[in-house]
Design a protein around this motif. Structure first.
Motif: not given
Length: 282
Positions: A54-71, A241-251
């Motif tokens: 459940f807890w990531p070995q590498q925390f990637y929350g800042i990148e995912n949440y930033t992309e979710a708000l900007t993409k 459609e080309d790269t599929g679903i970006d699950y990190g920013p989607l979640m």
């Protein structure tokens, strides 16, 4: 004393089983949400990795949440959701409250038939009406507007049913006394009945907001402009459609969208439970 011990010996295993069932049910409900938050802070390599944690070995929350708000304009989608839910809820209360009062407190021919139609409407999935509603929206020219998102939900059979059940618990003497004081029926509804039915209104408001906030099927049909999209439809922007679903920013986006509903429910759960239980006492 022996009788008390015997009763305790029977009650204790029952209580343990009851709490175990509640804990298992709560875990089954919460695990998808916990997993969603977990994926929102993981890098892509760990999301599709073979190991489970459940807890990531590498925390990637800042990148995912930033992309979710900007993409995608996620905040705009959430503002659309707030506007649409507020308009729907206001109109539903304005329409359903007098209708429920009439079914609960007024005597007129065909009242039971109308209530039976309300119960039948409760059984119909909203998707059944999608095609006629789409054609009607096209005819009157409201497609691709906020009105298209609001119009199909103005009349809520569930709201009429819930309010009617609650209004039945209000003593008729109160209504008769208000009439003797010169109150009109509408004045009785808004100045006497509605304040007394506040728990039921709050319970219905939670149902209405959650249902319309999470609605995807009808908005997918009714609007095309990105500036009008509600949150669930806006989250589809993370599908490529080309790269599929970006699950990190989607979640991450899904977590942001779900968080207000969870917060509101935690604050309003006492009135929510009270509104449901008081309507069922009668």
């Amino acid at each position: 004393m022996s009788i008390l011990r015997f009763a305790y010996a029977i009650a204790a295993p029952t209580a343990i089983l009851r709490h175990a069932a509640l804990l298992i049910t709560a875990a089954l409900i919460l695990i998808p949400f916990v997993w969603m938050v977990s994926l929102s802070i993981k890098p892509p390599a760990e999301i599709f990795g073979a190991s489970f944690s459940f807890w990531p070995q590498q925390f990637y929350g800042i990148e995912n949440y930033t992309e979710a708000l900007t993409k995608a304009p996620l905040l705009r989608y959430m503002l659309n959701g707030v506007l649409v839910c507020a308009m729907i809820l206001s109109l539903q209360i304005a329409v359903c409250t007098p209708a429920a009062y009439a079914l609960a407190k007024l005597e007129f021919p065909g009242r039971n038939l109308l209530f039976a139609l309300v119960l039948i409407a409760l059984l119909l999935p909203h998707e059944v009406l999608a095609l006629p509603l789409f054609i009607l929206g096209y005819k009157i020219g409201i497609l691709n507007t906020y009105a298209a998102l609001v119009f199909p939900y103005v009349v809520s059979p569930f709201g009429i049913f819930l309010f009617r059940q609650f209004f039945k618990t209000i003593p008729d003497d109160i209504v008769h006394a208000a009439r003797l004081d010169g109150f009109s029926e509408l004045a009785i509804v808004w100045r006497i009945v509605v304040p007394m039915a506040l728990p039921a209104i709050i319970a219905f408001s939670i149902f209405s907001v959650v249902g319309n906030w999470n609605s995807l099927f009808w908005p997918l049909i009714a609007v095309r402009e990105q500036s009008l999209m509600p949150p669930p439809l806006g989250l589809m922007a993370f599908k490529n459609e080309d790269t599929g679903i970006d699950y990190g920013p989607l979640m991450a986006g899904s977590t942001i969208v779900v968080a207000p509903l969870v917060i509101v429910f935690l604050f309003a759960q006492r009135w929510f439970i009270g509104g449901l239980t008081s309507g069922g006492i009668k």
